[in-house]
Scaffold this motif. Sequence first.
Motif, PDB file in Angstrom:
ATOM      1  N   THR A 286       8.662   5.495  -9.830  1.00 26.41           N
ATOM      2  CA  THR A 286       8.553   4.070 -10.104  1.00 26.41           C
ATOM      3  C   THR A 286       9.925   3.418  -9.998  1.00 26.41           C
ATOM      4  O   THR A 286      10.948   4.085 -10.086  1.00 26.41           O
ATOM      5  N   THR A 287       9.909   2.119  -9.843  1.00 26.08           N
ATOM      6  CA  THR A 287      11.160   1.381  -9.883  1.00 26.08           C
ATOM      7  C   THR A 287      11.550   1.171 -11.346  1.00 26.08           C
ATOM      8  O   THR A 287      10.728   1.338 -12.257  1.00 26.08           O
TER       9      THR A 287
ATOM     10  N   PHE B 202       2.343   3.263  -3.057  1.00 28.09           N
ATOM     11  CA  PHE B 202       2.431   3.948  -1.770  1.00 28.09           C
ATOM     12  C   PHE B 202       1.867   5.359  -1.932  1.00 28.09           C
ATOM     13  O   PHE B 202       2.335   6.111  -2.781  1.00 28.09           O
ATOM     14  N   ILE B 203       0.864   5.686  -1.135  1.00 26.40           N
ATOM     15  CA  ILE B 203       0.316   7.042  -1.116  1.00 26.40           C
ATOM     16  C   ILE B 203       0.129   7.450   0.345  1.00 26.40           C
ATOM     17  O   ILE B 203       0.024   6.599   1.228  1.00 26.40           O
TER      18      ILE B 203
ATOM     19  N   VAL C  71      -1.945  -1.004 -14.111  1.00 25.58           N
ATOM     20  CA  VAL C  71      -0.536  -1.378 -14.272  1.00 25.58           C
ATOM     21  C   VAL C  71      -0.043  -2.060 -13.005  1.00 25.58           C
ATOM     22  O   VAL C  71       0.669  -3.063 -13.056  1.00 25.58           O
ATOM     23  N   SER C  72      -0.444  -1.540 -11.873  1.00 26.06           N
ATOM     24  CA  SER C  72      -0.056  -2.122 -10.601  1.00 26.06           C
ATOM     25  C   SER C  72      -0.563  -3.553 -10.469  1.00 26.06           C
ATOM     26  O   SER C  72       0.160  -4.443 -10.015  1.00 26.06           O
ATOM     27  N   TRP C  73      -1.797  -3.788 -10.862  1.00 24.69           N
ATOM     28  CA  TRP C  73      -2.373  -5.128 -10.767  1.00 24.69           C
ATOM     29  C   TRP C  73      -1.654  -6.105 -11.692  1.00 24.69           C
ATOM     30  O   TRP C  73      -1.335  -7.221 -11.311  1.00 24.69           O
TER      31      TRP C  73
ATOM     32  N   LEU D  78      -4.864   7.713  -9.249  1.00 24.75           N
ATOM     33  CA  LEU D  78      -4.785   6.339  -8.779  1.00 24.75           C
ATOM     34  C   LEU D  78      -5.530   5.378  -9.715  1.00 24.75           C
ATOM     35  O   LEU D  78      -5.047   4.281 -10.014  1.00 24.75           O
ATOM     36  N   CYS D  79      -6.685   5.794 -10.192  1.00 26.11           N
ATOM     37  CA  CYS D  79      -7.460   4.948 -11.105  1.00 26.11           C
ATOM     38  C   CYS D  79      -6.719   4.687 -12.409  1.00 26.11           C
ATOM     39  O   CYS D  79      -6.939   3.662 -13.054  1.00 26.11           O
TER      40      CYS D  79
END
Length: 70
Positions: A9-10, A61-62, A52-54, A46-47
């Motif tokens: 993560t950043t 990135f995958i 958090v991504s949203w 991913l689920c």
Amino acid sequence: MYFFYNISTTYDLDKYFLKKDSFIDYIDVKDDLSSVPEGISIIPVLCNILPVSWIMDATIFIDELDKTFF
């Protein structure tokens, strides 16, 4: 049988992830899951990180993702 993933993560997202690795452990699965494509085996991880991504408007990135799940 388990699948292990490393999550990068950043800096601004670090506080939302206590660990930088994730694994899915399939208990009592008698079948050999080693032939499951990465695009399918990544779905449980991913689920967990999608919300958090949203919220943070972050990009994931995958390498591969199942077309039907996408």
